[in-house]
Design an enzyme around this catalytic site. Structure first.
Site, short mmCIF file in Angstrom:
data_model
loop_
_atom_site.label_atom_id
_atom_site.label_comp_id
_atom_site.label_asym_id
_atom_site.label_seq_id
_atom_site.Cartn_x
_atom_site.Cartn_y
_atom_site.Cartn_z
N THR A 115 -45.01 6.12 -53.70
CA THR A 115 -44.70 6.60 -54.98
C THR A 115 -45.00 5.19 -55.62
O THR A 115 -45.18 4.52 -55.45
CB THR A 115 -42.95 6.72 -55.15
OG1 THR A 115 -42.78 8.46 -53.90
CG2 THR A 115 -42.96 7.49 -56.45
N ASP A 152 -44.35 -3.52 -55.43
CA ASP A 152 -44.11 -4.70 -56.36
C ASP A 152 -44.62 -5.74 -56.35
O ASP A 152 -45.34 -6.44 -57.73
CB ASP A 152 -43.36 -4.12 -57.50
CG ASP A 152 -42.82 -2.49 -57.70
OD1 ASP A 152 -43.49 -2.18 -58.01
OD2 ASP A 152 -41.72 -2.30 -56.94
N LYS A 199 -39.76 -3.23 -53.67
CA LYS A 199 -40.22 -2.15 -54.15
C LYS A 199 -39.40 -1.18 -55.20
O LYS A 199 -38.43 -2.14 -55.03
CB LYS A 199 -40.83 -0.63 -53.29
CG LYS A 199 -42.05 -1.56 -52.33
CD LYS A 199 -42.14 -0.46 -51.05
CE LYS A 199 -42.03 0.26 -51.21
NZ LYS A 199 -43.33 1.12 -52.58
N GLY A 200 -39.36 -0.54 -55.47
CA GLY A 200 -38.09 0.38 -56.52
C GLY A 200 -39.11 0.40 -58.12
O GLY A 200 -38.06 1.05 -58.53
N GLY A 260 -40.95 1.79 -59.72
CA GLY A 260 -41.17 3.19 -59.93
C GLY A 260 -39.08 3.96 -59.97
O GLY A 260 -39.30 5.46 -59.62
N GLU A 301 -38.63 5.65 -49.80
CA GLU A 301 -39.31 4.85 -49.71
C GLU A 301 -38.60 4.02 -48.71
O GLU A 301 -39.68 3.91 -46.91
CB GLU A 301 -39.66 4.42 -50.51
CG GLU A 301 -40.72 5.48 -51.59
CD GLU A 301 -41.30 4.14 -53.05
OE1 GLU A 301 -41.79 4.44 -53.36
OE2 GLU A 301 -40.42 2.95 -53.57
C1 5RP Z 1 -42.33 3.11 -56.74
C2 5RP Z 1 -42.73 1.97 -55.84
C3 5RP Z 1 -44.15 1.48 -56.09
O1 5RP Z 1 -45.13 1.62 -55.57
C4 5RP Z 1 -44.22 0.39 -57.08
O2 5RP Z 1 -43.25 0.56 -58.15
C5 5RP Z 1 -45.81 -0.03 -57.18
O3 5RP Z 1 -46.22 1.05 -57.93
P1 5RP Z 1 -47.52 1.30 -59.03
O4 5RP Z 1 -48.50 1.60 -57.92
O5 5RP Z 1 -47.82 2.06 -59.72
O6 5RP Z 1 -47.94 -0.59 -59.07
O7 5RP Z 1 -41.92 0.91 -55.04
O8 5RP Z 1 -40.20 2.95 -56.22
#
Ligand code: 5RP
Length: 260
Positions: free
Chosen positions: A33, A92, A102-103, A105, A111
């Protein structure tokens, strides 16, 4: 079209596109995600359409499930799949041992379950995600709404004994209301600045009642694919101990960019 993308978006696209080369027909694939993972899902959809790639995808959020169906990927649940060949997801932050935060999003619970139920996890990232020490990005922890303030107090008490530089916690908001995850829970973002011992912190946090899962991924990720804005790609495999470089071409007439 690609000329309108920022260098960061081009980097994310390059990582995502290169990572899809790890996917073979017949595989069951965990679909991450976030914005980088969304590129990966679009690239896989293109291979399904153009090459007849046969895969089953297990999404890690309703957002990813919607996108996967839209681009023609067959979507199944993790219970139907039972076990996955591969999960590809964004992050992240990642460090030299490929431990992750992560997280960002808000999807790290699904995940982590999906990545852990996979033979391999490949992280796709732009270069800004690489860090010497995890923790500059606030660490998300998913908490159930019941008694979340008590859970937050317990988290803050636990942080007192931890090797971290910051200890502020914040309930993630979506406008005026608390953010709600796909599981109906809330997220606390922990502003730790620098995490001295991610493994210990992860174990301590997950002992707290009401805390469902934290966003530290320890010893889960095997490979990182780092994209650059000029199409260069680095592939680091810590299990095999290899480092490769490659290049991804940006096609200006690429259908992938038509809805951007
Ligand atoms: C979502 C996540 C995403 O993988 C993380 O936030 C990276 O997001 P992006 O690819 O938009 O930079 O852990 O829960």
């Amino acid at each position: 079209m690609t000329g309108e993308l920022s260098p960061i978006d081009k980097a994310k696209f390059a990582a995502a596109k290169r990572a899809t080369a790890f996917v073979e027909s017949g595989m069951k694939v965990g679909l991450g995600t976030g914005s980088t993972a969304a590129w990966m899902v679009r690239c896989l959809g293109e291979r399904v359409r153009d090459e007849g790639l046969r895969i089953k995808g297990v999404p890690t959020s309703t957002r990813t499930a919607d996108l996967a169906r839209e681009v023609g990927i067959e979507v199944i649940s993790l219970d139907e799949a039972r076990w996955l060949d591969l999960t590809i997801d964004g992050a992240d932050e990642f460090d030299a041992d490929l431990n992750l935060i992560k997280g960002g999003g808000g999807a790290h619970l699904q995940e982590k379950i999906v990545a852990t139920a996979s033979d391999r996890m490949i992280v796709i990232a732009d270069p800004a995600k690489e860090v010497a020490h995890l923790g500059a990005f606030p660490l998300p922890v998913e908490v159930i709404p019941f008694g979340w303030k008590a859970t937050r107090t317990l988290v803050e008490e636990a942080l007192e004994g931890m090797d971290v530089l910051g200890r502020e916690t914040a309930l993630r908001m979506n406008g005026e209301a608390p953010f709600v995850t796909d599981e109906g829970n809330h997220i606390l973002d922990l502003h730790l600045k620098r995490i001295g011992n991610p493994r210990q912190l992860s174990l301590v946090l997950n002992q707290i009642p009401g805390l469902v899962e934290n966003g530290l991924f320890i010893d889960i990720c095997d490979v990182v694919v780092i994209g650059h804005g000029d199409g260069r790609v680095e592939i680091r495999d810590i299990t095999a101990g290899t480092f490769d470089e490659d290049r991804v071409a940006f096609a200006d007439n690429d259908n992938l960019f038509s809805d951007i």
